[in-house]
Design a protein around this motif. Structure first.
Motif, mmCIF file in Angstrom:
data_model
loop_
_atom_site.group_PDB
_atom_site.id
_atom_site.type_symbol
_atom_site.label_atom_id
_atom_site.label_comp_id
_atom_site.label_asym_id
_atom_site.label_seq_id
_atom_site.Cartn_x
_atom_site.Cartn_y
_atom_site.Cartn_z
ATOM 1 N N ALA A 119 28.625 13.027 -29.490
ATOM 2 C CA ALA A 119 28.388 12.578 -30.862
ATOM 3 C C ALA A 119 27.726 11.202 -30.949
ATOM 4 C CB ALA A 119 29.693 12.608 -31.654
ATOM 5 N N PRO A 120 28.291 10.142 -30.346
ATOM 6 C CA PRO A 120 27.608 8.845 -30.436
ATOM 7 C C PRO A 120 26.262 8.836 -29.729
ATOM 8 C CG PRO A 120 29.491 8.716 -28.939
ATOM 9 C CD PRO A 120 29.589 10.026 -29.638
ATOM 10 N N ILE A 121 26.132 9.630 -28.667
ATOM 11 C CA ILE A 121 24.851 9.719 -27.967
ATOM 12 C C ILE A 121 23.779 10.282 -28.893
ATOM 13 C CG2 ILE A 121 23.644 10.871 -26.080
ATOM 14 C CD1 ILE A 121 26.341 10.808 -24.551
ATOM 15 N N ALA A 122 24.140 11.345 -29.631
ATOM 16 C CA ALA A 122 23.188 11.968 -30.548
ATOM 17 C C ALA A 122 22.805 11.007 -31.670
ATOM 18 C CB ALA A 122 23.782 13.251 -31.127
ATOM 19 N N ILE A 123 23.778 10.258 -32.174
ATOM 20 C CA ILE A 123 23.499 9.321 -33.269
ATOM 21 C C ILE A 123 22.600 8.191 -32.790
ATOM 22 C CG2 ILE A 123 24.559 7.610 -34.795
ATOM 23 C CD1 ILE A 123 26.971 9.560 -34.981
ATOM 24 N N VAL A 124 22.932 7.597 -31.653
ATOM 25 C CA VAL A 124 22.115 6.502 -31.121
ATOM 26 C C VAL A 124 20.720 7.007 -30.753
ATOM 27 C CG1 VAL A 124 21.876 4.871 -29.210
ATOM 28 C CG2 VAL A 124 24.088 5.151 -30.349
ATOM 29 N N GLY A 125 20.637 8.207 -30.156
ATOM 30 C CA GLY A 125 19.336 8.776 -29.837
ATOM 31 C C GLY A 125 18.498 9.020 -31.077
ATOM 32 N N GLY A 126 19.150 9.415 -32.177
ATOM 33 C CA GLY A 126 18.433 9.606 -33.440
ATOM 34 C C GLY A 126 17.918 8.302 -34.003
ATOM 35 N N ILE A 127 18.746 7.251 -33.918
ATOM 36 C CA ILE A 127 18.317 5.936 -34.417
ATOM 37 C C ILE A 127 17.130 5.427 -33.608
ATOM 38 C CG2 ILE A 127 19.003 3.519 -34.659
ATOM 39 C CD1 ILE A 127 21.858 4.512 -35.230
ATOM 40 N N ILE A 128 17.175 5.602 -32.283
ATOM 41 C CA ILE A 128 16.075 5.135 -31.436
ATOM 42 C C ILE A 128 14.777 5.843 -31.814
ATOM 43 C CG2 ILE A 128 15.164 5.240 -29.082
ATOM 44 C CD1 ILE A 128 17.976 4.609 -28.087
ATOM 45 N N GLY A 165 22.271 1.937 -25.921
ATOM 46 C CA GLY A 165 23.488 2.041 -25.132
ATOM 47 C C GLY A 165 24.601 2.670 -25.951
ATOM 48 N N VAL A 166 25.524 3.328 -25.269
ATOM 49 C CA VAL A 166 26.632 3.992 -25.962
ATOM 50 C C VAL A 166 27.945 3.679 -25.266
ATOM 51 C CG1 VAL A 166 25.223 5.893 -26.835
ATOM 52 C CG2 VAL A 166 26.297 6.106 -24.600
ATOM 53 N N TRP A 167 29.043 3.860 -26.021
ATOM 54 C CA TRP A 167 30.393 3.799 -25.467
ATOM 55 C C TRP A 167 31.210 4.919 -26.090
ATOM 56 C CZ3 TRP A 167 28.048 -0.387 -27.971
ATOM 57 C CH2 TRP A 167 28.407 -0.583 -29.308
ATOM 58 N N GLU A 168 32.536 4.890 -25.916
ATOM 59 C CA GLU A 168 33.349 6.044 -26.329
ATOM 60 C C GLU A 168 33.100 6.485 -27.765
ATOM 61 O OE1 GLU A 168 36.516 3.664 -23.917
ATOM 62 O OE2 GLU A 168 34.552 3.267 -24.791
ATOM 63 N N HIS A 169 33.078 5.534 -28.688
ATOM 64 C CA HIS A 169 33.023 5.883 -30.105
ATOM 65 C C HIS A 169 31.833 5.265 -30.837
ATOM 66 C CE1 HIS A 169 37.029 7.513 -29.583
ATOM 67 N NE2 HIS A 169 37.424 6.358 -29.112
ATOM 68 N N GLY A 170 30.864 4.809 -30.116
ATOM 69 C CA GLY A 170 29.737 4.174 -30.804
ATOM 70 C C GLY A 170 28.605 3.835 -29.861
ATOM 71 N N GLY A 171 27.753 2.973 -30.341
ATOM 72 C CA GLY A 171 26.606 2.556 -29.540
ATOM 73 C C GLY A 171 25.750 1.566 -30.303
ATOM 74 N N GLU A 172 24.688 1.122 -29.667
ATOM 75 C CA GLU A 172 23.803 0.159 -30.313
ATOM 76 C C GLU A 172 22.379 0.309 -29.816
ATOM 77 O OE1 GLU A 172 25.204 -3.754 -29.510
ATOM 78 O OE2 GLU A 172 25.339 -3.435 -27.352
ATOM 79 N N VAL A 173 21.462 -0.142 -30.642
ATOM 80 C CA VAL A 173 20.034 -0.104 -30.363
ATOM 81 C C VAL A 173 19.509 -1.520 -30.540
ATOM 82 C CG1 VAL A 173 17.819 0.850 -31.083
ATOM 83 C CG2 VAL A 173 19.883 2.272 -31.190
ATOM 84 N N LYS A 174 18.734 -2.010 -29.571
ATOM 85 C CA LYS A 174 18.245 -3.385 -29.634
ATOM 86 C C LYS A 174 16.734 -3.417 -29.453
ATOM 87 C CE LYS A 174 22.359 -5.090 -27.167
ATOM 88 N NZ LYS A 174 22.616 -3.978 -26.230
ATOM 89 N N TRP A 175 16.095 -4.261 -30.259
ATOM 90 C CA TRP A 175 14.653 -4.485 -30.163
ATOM 91 C C TRP A 175 14.378 -5.801 -29.444
ATOM 92 C CZ3 TRP A 175 10.556 -1.535 -30.810
ATOM 93 C CH2 TRP A 175 10.577 -0.458 -31.697
#
Length: 388
Positions: A204-213, A147-157
């Motif tokens: 930007a946060p979408i790309a970062i979170v997508g990379g982490i996933i 999931g993402v928001w304006e300036h960040g996001g998170e990945v959950k297992w």
């Protein structure tokens, strides 16, 4: 491994302990083909995931183009899942990419979850995430949610039976917002401000979170890093912070005890070519003649006007019917629902196909009697997408 495959992935196979074969054999289902789904699919394809299933009911809009690397102007008006699966094939021609242009809540049976190795969510609403997490648990498969928001996001297992499940994290407000999708009658509610809310974000946060996933998925398949159930990875772009946290289990969570169906009998039949009576006949051989097929959802047969007596056939899951339907178009009176949740051998609807009763392709269907319970997977739907 083919020489051209070795050459293509030369840089990542130089990583100590890397197993490209694990990625080539893996099957991943990505639910949600929007901005985050684009990044996830792009990364998985470039890293060499062998089998991919993309699920989404939506179509590409102009506003998607600033945040989606794999969509172009020519894709506007086309189904996101179909276009994204095609784009993955262009990035990595050897990938076996498939798609379902459908809603995760209504059109994706449990069998598809059972036949993949990992479920990844790039979804934008709580109801869909909760549903995906629950179905992954019932299938016995891990669920990786982004999931993402304006300036960040998170990945959950989330892993079935280990650590927190997705619904453990829902607050009372979250549950209220999910319930706003439906009126007290069970119909789809008229759009509320919450349901119409568009969340602001940038690429930007979408790309970062997508990379982490994608990285987490690769770690899971190759074993290069231990994956901990109920773990979150949180990124904050404002302070460039990145940290892990353990998700708390909620002892009162109603969905947390979800366990995989077992045993499940596979049927090489499809939802559109198998009738309820045929399935009940098969089940009756083991469970006896008094068998009941659970639809798993409320099926609205028709609406009957309490004023003029007019009857309108609906034949659809009640949760897909707008609440405006409750009023008779002829006289305006309230109409009474004629709905069913189960079907027996003697039921008037038993001759209908399972799809005509609102059961999605690839579903695992529950049949029960006084002798016990049976679970039947519509494997024919799954093999239609992945024939080998």
């Amino acid at each position: 491994m083919d020489t051209h495959v070795i050459d293509r992935f030369d840089r990542q196979t130089r990583i100590r302990g890397w197993d490209q074969g694990c990625l080539q054999r893996a099957t991943v289902m990505v639910i949600g083909a929007g901005a985050l789904g684009n990044e996830i699919v792009k990364n998985l394809a470039l890293m060499g995931i062998g089998n991919l299933l993309v699920v989404d009911f939506d179509k590409v809009e102009p506003s998607n183009l600033s945040r989606t690397a794999l969509f172009s102007v020519s894709d506007i008006g086309q189904y996101k899942a179909e276009r994204l699966a095609g784009a993955a094939k262009k990035l990595y021609p050897s990938i076996r990419s498939r798609y379902i242009n459908g809603d995760v809540l209504f059109d994706l049976g449990l069998g598809f979850y059972r036949n993949v190795d990992l479920v990844i969510g790039g979804l934008d609403n709580l109801a869909a995430r909760s549903h995906a997490g629950t179905y992954a648990a019932l299938a016995g498969k891990p669920y990786l949610d982004g999931g993402v928001w304006e300036h960040g996001g998170e990945v959950k297992w989330f892993f079935p039976g280990k650590g927190a499940c997705y619904d453990c994290l829902l607050s009372e407000r979250d549950r209220h917002n999910m319930a706003e999708r439906y009126s007290c009658t069970g119909f789809i509610a008229s759009p509320s401000p919450f349901m119409q809310q568009v969340l602001p974000t940038t690429l930007a946060p979408i790309a970062i979170v997508g990379g982490i996933i994608a990285q987490e998925a690769c770690y899971y398949f190759t074993g290069l890093r231990a994956i901990h159930p109920g773990e979150a990875i949180v990124y904050n772009g404002l302070d460039l912070g990145l940290h892990r946290s353990v998700l708390p289990e909620n002892p009162t969570c109603l969905n947390h005890p979800a366990r995989p169906y077992d045993p499940v009998e596979t049927l090489m039949r499809r939802a559109d070519d198998l009738s309820a009576s045929e399935l009940l006949g098969l089940a009756a051989e083991k469970l006896g003649p008094e068998v009941i097929l659970e639809l798993g959802r409320h099926f609205l047969v028709d609406l009957r006007c309490t004023g003029c007596g007019a009857i309108e056939e609906i034949s659809q899951q009640i949760a897909r019917v707008p609440e405006e339907k409750i009023h008779c178009p002829a006289c305006g009176a309230i109409r009474r629902k004629n709905a069913v949740g189960s079907v027996g051998l003697s039921h008037a609807l038993a001759k209908r196909s399972l799809s005509a009763l609102g059961i999605p392709q690839g579903e695992v269907i529950t049949v029960w009697s006084g002798r016990g319970t049976g679970f039947y997977e519509l494997t024919g739907d799954i093999k239609k997408l992945f024939p080998n």
